[in-house]
Scaffold this motif. Structure first.
Motif, PDB file in Angstrom:
ATOM      1  N   GLU A 118       1.045  -1.160  -0.137  1.00  0.00           N
ATOM      2  CA  GLU A 118       0.011   0.051   0.050  1.00  0.00           C
ATOM      3  C   GLU A 118       0.909   1.264   0.160  1.00  0.00           C
ATOM      4  N   THR A 119       0.636   2.048  -0.959  1.00  0.00           N
ATOM      5  CA  THR A 119       1.681   3.253  -1.137  1.00  0.00           C
ATOM      6  C   THR A 119       0.744   4.531  -1.114  1.00  0.00           C
ATOM      7  N   LEU A 141       5.298   6.573   0.609  1.00  0.00           N
ATOM      8  CA  LEU A 141       5.171   6.364   2.095  1.00  0.00           C
ATOM      9  C   LEU A 141       4.579   4.713   1.885  1.00  0.00           C
ATOM     10  N   THR A 143       3.520   0.670   2.890  1.00  0.00           N
ATOM     11  CA  THR A 143       3.444  -0.445   3.964  1.00  0.00           C
ATOM     12  C   THR A 143       3.250  -1.613   3.276  1.00  0.00           C
ATOM     13  N   ARG A 145       3.464  -6.069   2.925  1.00  0.00           N
ATOM     14  CA  ARG A 145       3.190  -7.197   3.786  1.00  0.00           C
ATOM     15  C   ARG A 145       3.478  -8.738   2.935  1.00  0.00           C
ATOM     16  N   PRO A 153       3.150  -6.223   8.924  1.00  0.00           N
ATOM     17  CA  PRO A 153       3.536  -4.948   8.064  1.00  0.00           C
ATOM     18  C   PRO A 153       4.843  -4.348   8.420  1.00  0.00           C
ATOM     19  N   GLU A 154       5.521  -3.984   7.090  1.00  0.00           N
ATOM     20  CA  GLU A 154       6.677  -3.144   7.266  1.00  0.00           C
ATOM     21  C   GLU A 154       6.430  -1.868   6.711  1.00  0.00           C
ATOM     22  N   ARG A 155       6.952  -0.705   7.354  1.00  0.00           N
ATOM     23  CA  ARG A 155       6.584   0.606   6.847  1.00  0.00           C
ATOM     24  C   ARG A 155       8.089   1.286   6.427  1.00  0.00           C
ATOM     25  N   TRP A 156       7.936   2.006   5.451  1.00  0.00           N
ATOM     26  CA  TRP A 156       9.219   2.651   5.143  1.00  0.00           C
ATOM     27  C   TRP A 156       8.894   3.891   3.946  1.00  0.00           C
ATOM     28  N   ARG A 157       9.972   4.726   3.896  1.00  0.00           N
ATOM     29  CA  ARG A 157       9.803   6.037   2.909  1.00  0.00           C
ATOM     30  C   ARG A 157      10.666   5.758   1.953  1.00  0.00           C
TER      31      ARG A 157
END
Length: 498
Positions: A118-119, A141, A143, A145, A153-157
């Motif tokens: 998901e972006t 941004l 998210t 999986r 979930p992993e999140r990063w920018r």
């Protein structure tokens, strides 16, 4: 037909508090368009063992944004990927066209969802004087999986800078501005690669191919050529050809210029090496492989022969080109059907096994610098014997064809030895190639005459028959000219001198 697009971009990792710097002062950039925000949802598809990801390939179905649909991205060089697109279609059904383009990697294995992303994307377009879009900067941004919906979930920018109509220097300048603002070069070339991380493992065959290449490169660059064994040189060369077959497979399916030819050449190189270096490889193990490579070369050869005719008759009348075009399209359909067969996938598996579990015999352990000269000379002597047989042969054309085949074997045998034998092997490659090309020119003329003769039997229009007759005469002159140059070309070759 899938839509194609060459994507040239660079990725940068950014902290949560990163502030996108001003970019409208970059060289050639007059202004920056107003930011656009998109919500993107992407499902990534791969085999269960992530074969596509292991080769840097991504296949996704993405909703949201101006380019919603299926996207297949395949490496095409530094910072670039060949992207092919198809409409959204059904969520879990990969478009057959895209699935076919990765068949050399999947080999019949099912393509299924392996991750979702998901972006929230903020896009800034950098414009030139005439309003042309030079560069697209996407602030993402993310998210992600992997491993199913229940995975954490992993999140990063990250920041993507994609070149549009601007020069390559602008891509570099934009990256420099981003790094100065605190961004760092991206740790992965794709979002999926970053998400899956260590789950993506190169196959045993890919690791073996890389090791074979590295061994030769390291030894020759360090001046340690004498320590290389004959088996190592043979495996490195074969590994290069296996990679070429797989790399040109999707290009051949797409009908890209020269792709079928290059895929076929890699196939023939392997066949030649299996024959010229049969003292290094277990003949019992490789016999069936040689037969299957001959089958693949024939599959590709039908298309290639028609491509050669099309190029040869580039200035011919439309009725002849139309006929050739129909035949070529039909040949491509037959080729693509063959490249979907289990037989083809089994051949690719066996080629992988050839590198991962090489059937080397005792001679493979001998020093390459000592053994290769004799093996190359043996291939050359076979060509010389075939050449001598032309004079006095019952069917000189058959003898010429055999000489052409042995010239290819001599060329490839010497080509394999170049990393170890250097200039002396290069000279053999050059001489054998000259003989091959002269005989190839003759053979192409013969094939062209056969095609023109067949076309003449089908036509009932006098003007067309006359045109075909003129072309036939021209091709006969070209073929005879190539035939007559053979003895002169042969007299100018030096042969092996190791």
């Amino acid at each position: 037909m899938a839509e194609r697009h060459l994507e040239i971009e660079q990725k940068y990792d950014a902290a949560a508090d990163f502030v996108l710097p001003e970019l409208d002062g970059l060289p050639g950039v007059v202004s920056a368009a107003e930011p656009e925000v998109h919500e993107l949802h992407a499902s990534y598809f791969d085999t269960a063992d992530l074969r596509l990801a292991a080769h840097g390939i991504t296949l996704r179905r993405r909703r949201g944004g101006p380019d919603a649909g299926w996207h297949l991205k395949m490496p095409a060089g530094p910072d670039s990927k060949q992207e092919l697109r198809a409409p959204l279609g059904r969520p879990l059904i990969v478009p057959p066209r895209l699935a076919g383009l990765v068949a050399a990697y999947t080999r019949g294995a099912e393509l299924c969802p392996v991750a979702t992303l998901e972006t929230r994307r903020t896009v800034v377009r950098l414009l030139g004087e005439d309003g042309a879009e030079l560069v697209e900067v996407a602030d993402d941004l993310v998210t992600g999986r992997g491993g199913g919906d229940g995975a954490e979930p992993e999140r990063w920018r990250e920041i993507e800078v994609e070149l549009r109509d601007g020069p390559a220097e602008l891509l570099k300048a934009a990256g420099k501005r981003l790094r100065k603002g605190g961004a760092k070069k991206g740790r992965s070339s794709s979002k999926l690669g970053r998400l899956l991380g260590e789950a993506v493992v190169p196959s045993e065959s890919a690791a073996a191919r890389a090791a074979a290449r590295s061994r030769i490169a390291a030894a020759t660059s360090n001046g340690k050529g004498p320590s290389i064994t004959t088996g190592e040189v043979v495996l490195a060369y074969l590994a290069e050809q296996v990679e070429a077959v797989v790399a040109f497979d999707p290009k051949a399916r797409l009908g890209e210029e020269d792709a079928v030819h290059r895929m076929r050449v890699a196939t023939r190189r392997m066949r030649s090496v299996l024959r010229s270096y049969r003292t290094v490889l277990d003949a019992e193990r490789t016999a069936q492989l040689g037969s299957e490579l001959r089958w693949l070369a024939a599959v590709l050869g039908e298309v290639r022969d028609l491509e050669v005719l099309r190029m040869r008759f580039a200035e011919a009348p439309a009725f002849l080109l139309d006929d050739l075009g129909q035949k070529e399209r039909a040949a491509y359909r037959r080729m693509n059907t063959s490249l979907k067969e289990p037989r083809y996938f089994a051949l690719l598996d066996e080629l992988d096994r050839l590198i991962a579990e090489p059937p080397l015999v005792e001679a493979a352990d001998k020093k390459a610098r000592k053994e290769l000269p004799d093996l190359v000379t043996r291939a050359w002597d076979r060509m010389a014997k075939d050449y001598a047989s032309i004079k006095g042969a019952k069917d000189p054309d058959v003898a010429r064809h055999e000489t052409r085949k042995s010239a290819k074997r001599a060329r490839y045998a010497a080509e394999l030895a170049v990393p170890v034998l250097g200039v002396a092997a290069k000279r053999v490659v050059k001489d054998a190639k000259r003989i091959q090309e002269v005989l190839g020119g003759y053979q192409d003329g013969v094939i062209a005459m056969e095609h023109l003769g067949a076309a003449a039997k089908r036509t009932r229009v006098p003007e067309e028959a006359f045109t075909l007759g003129v072309l036939y005469g021209q091709e006969r002159c070209r073929a005879e000219g190539a035939r007559d140059r053979l003895s002169t070309t042969w007299s100018q070759t030096l042969g092996p001198s190791f």
